[in-house]
Write an enzyme that holds these catalytic residues in place. Structure first.
Site, mmCIF file in Angstrom:
data_model
loop_
_atom_site.group_PDB
_atom_site.id
_atom_site.type_symbol
_atom_site.label_atom_id
_atom_site.label_comp_id
_atom_site.label_asym_id
_atom_site.label_seq_id
_atom_site.Cartn_x
_atom_site.Cartn_y
_atom_site.Cartn_z
ATOM 1 N N ARG A 82 9.639 -0.694 99.264
ATOM 2 C CA ARG A 82 9.127 0.537 98.659
ATOM 3 C C ARG A 82 7.645 0.399 98.301
ATOM 4 O O ARG A 82 6.911 1.384 98.293
ATOM 5 C CB ARG A 82 9.904 0.884 97.387
ATOM 6 C CG ARG A 82 11.319 1.380 97.613
ATOM 7 C CD ARG A 82 11.965 1.837 96.315
ATOM 8 N NE ARG A 82 13.420 1.800 96.408
ATOM 9 C CZ ARG A 82 14.209 1.169 95.571
ATOM 10 N NH1 ARG A 82 13.699 0.529 94.525
ATOM 11 N NH2 ARG A 82 15.510 1.174 95.731
ATOM 12 N N ASP B 214 20.472 5.392 94.030
ATOM 13 C CA ASP B 214 21.670 4.919 94.726
ATOM 14 C C ASP B 214 21.903 3.440 94.458
ATOM 15 O O ASP B 214 23.051 2.996 94.324
ATOM 16 C CB ASP B 214 21.546 5.162 96.233
ATOM 17 C CG ASP B 214 21.602 6.637 96.591
ATOM 18 O OD1 ASP B 214 22.252 7.394 95.843
ATOM 19 O OD2 ASP B 214 20.992 7.031 97.594
ATOM 20 N N GLU B 215 20.825 2.678 94.386
ATOM 21 C CA GLU B 215 20.952 1.252 94.103
ATOM 22 C C GLU B 215 21.676 1.024 92.785
ATOM 23 O O GLU B 215 22.605 0.205 92.690
ATOM 24 C CB GLU B 215 19.563 0.612 94.063
ATOM 25 C CG GLU B 215 19.559 -0.887 93.848
ATOM 26 C CD GLU B 215 18.154 -1.469 93.883
ATOM 27 O OE1 GLU B 215 18.008 -2.659 93.540
ATOM 28 O OE2 GLU B 215 17.195 -0.746 94.252
ATOM 29 N N GLY B 216 21.281 1.755 91.765
ATOM 30 C CA GLY B 216 21.924 1.599 90.469
ATOM 31 C C GLY B 216 23.358 2.091 90.453
ATOM 32 O O GLY B 216 24.249 1.435 89.911
#
Length: 405
Positions: free
Chosen positions: A81, A120-122
């Site tokens: 990122r 989404d990662e979390g």
């Protein structure tokens, strides 16, 4: 599932039984390599080839007759990122091409190789933890655990708040509606890019240069309370008239003095447009008010900096502060009973700084009370925590699985 993180890449090979309403995890294979894909920003093909040792694990783990029916995905996180768009896109294109041409596994859809959205990662990490704890069932409704992940470049918080009155969660990108099984979960989530441990470490070191800007530029050095006494380290800092090397000289001043610097980077005085805010001007329902008597799970760097020093799997935020104070005071006697602990402290001159950040992130930034218990784990039921399992479970719903002859 390949986790292309900022500090390294990891492969998780999962075997599920999908005869029930909820997939039943039967087995996991795991391997990690360093460095991460972002280290190859100028050589996309080398980035793709760096995954070969992980793919060897996948090839060896999945029976040959099942490989064409075993989807694969590569999800990059904060490391990519922070690269320039053309650099990250070049790496992702090279990775997809390499996997498609060299290996038998089908791509898990058009978004099989991508930079994953921080939210989404979390949320996937939340699914992982609560799935492994058995909390995602109708019988356990309302008992879900909160998750706090601390990586190198970013940190995530995800929890299911419960409001006592007619108050509800305010609208915004922090609100995540998750449909899982036969239940709908309204989650609070936020990913703080730039607040991962490695990025925070850099910012904390630069903070003294910012505070003593003119003096640092004139003399080329500043004294830093988070570094051990006598420790010397040189960093490059961009002043208004150009980049210059600055020497940081440790004073070993102690935990309180170090915290005074750490707390500055959280921007607690930033304008809070939606009240209440945690830090950096971000709205967050109060953990004390909306998440009482439920488990808080912290992992990744939270685990890596507490377990080598002999901390139990469950401890209070206040006890974490006490540990940090001992480390910042340069004490070694309390850790003599822990194998390799003193060596770990000796090898890492940033132990005080990093522990101070970890403690302040929980106590000062998220405002978790000192007596609140937190749990730190690397595995639950023998399975790695983190977002990969949750993303893989989601993949089972999103990808058309073929039938094995």
């Amino acid at each position: 599932m390949i986790d292309a993180g900022s500090s390294g890449s990891r492969v998780h090979v999962y075997r599920f039984k999908i005869c029930h309403d909820e997939p039943q995890l039967e087995h996991e294979e795991f391997k990690m390599i360093e460095p991460g894909l972002s280290s190859y920003k100028d050589d996309p093909q080398a980035a793709a080839e760096s995954l070969d040792s992980l793919m060897a694990v996948a090839v060896d783990s999945v029976p040959k007759d099942q490989q064409r029916c075993t989807p694969i995905a590569v999800k990059a996180t904060a490391g990519l990122r922070l690269l320039q768009p053309h650099q990250s896109e070049g790496i992702l294109e090279a990775v997809r091409r390499h996997l498609e041409t060299r290996y038998p596994f089908p791509m898990a859809g058009e978004r099989a190789v991508e930079i994953m959205d921080g939210k989404d990662e979390g949320v996937y990490a939340w699914i992982t933890v609560n799935y492994l704890l058995g909390k995602l069932t109708t019988a356990q409704r309302g008992r879900s655990a909160a998750v706090f992940d601390l990586g190198g470049r970013s940190t995530q918080i995800v929890f299911e708040p419960t409001f006592r009155t007619k108050e509800t969660m305010l609208e915004g990108e922090h609100k995540y509606q998750l449909d899982y099984g036969n239940e709908n979960y309204e989650l609070y989530q936020h990913s703080y890019l730039g607040y991962g441990l490695n990025e925070a470490n850099k910012r904390i070191k630069e903070e003294l240069v910012i505070m003593w800007n003119q003096e640092a530029q004139r003399t080329g050095r500043v004294y830093h309370p988070c570094l051990p006494e006598g420790r010397s380290e040189t960093i490059e800092f961009s002043f208004a008239n150009g980049t210059q090397k600055v020497e940081l000289i440790g004073t070993g001043a102690g935990h309180a003095e170090c915290r005074a610097i750490v707390e500055r980077i959280f921007n607690k005085d930033k304008l809070c447009k939606l009240d209440p805010c945690a830090f950096d001007g971000m709205y967050q329902p109060s953990l004390s008010d909306t998440f009482e008597a439920r488990d808080l799970y912290v992992f990744s760097y939270f685990y890596d900096y507490t377990q080598p020093l002999g901390m139990p799997s469950e401890f209070s935020v206040g006890e974490l502060g006490e540990l940090t104070q001992r480390v910042c005071n340069g004490e070694t006697k309390p850790f003599r009973h822990v194998p390799q602990a003193i060596d770990a402290l000796a090898r890492n001159a940033d132990f005080c700084l990093n522990l101070s950040y970890i403690y302040d992130l929980l106590r000062f930034a998220y405002e978790i009370p000192s007596d609140r218990l937190i749990k730190t784990v690397k595995k639950i039921r023998g399975v790695e925590t983190g977002w990969c399992l949750g993303a893989s479970i989601a993949m089972l719903d999103q990808v058309q699985l073929c039938q094995i002859d």
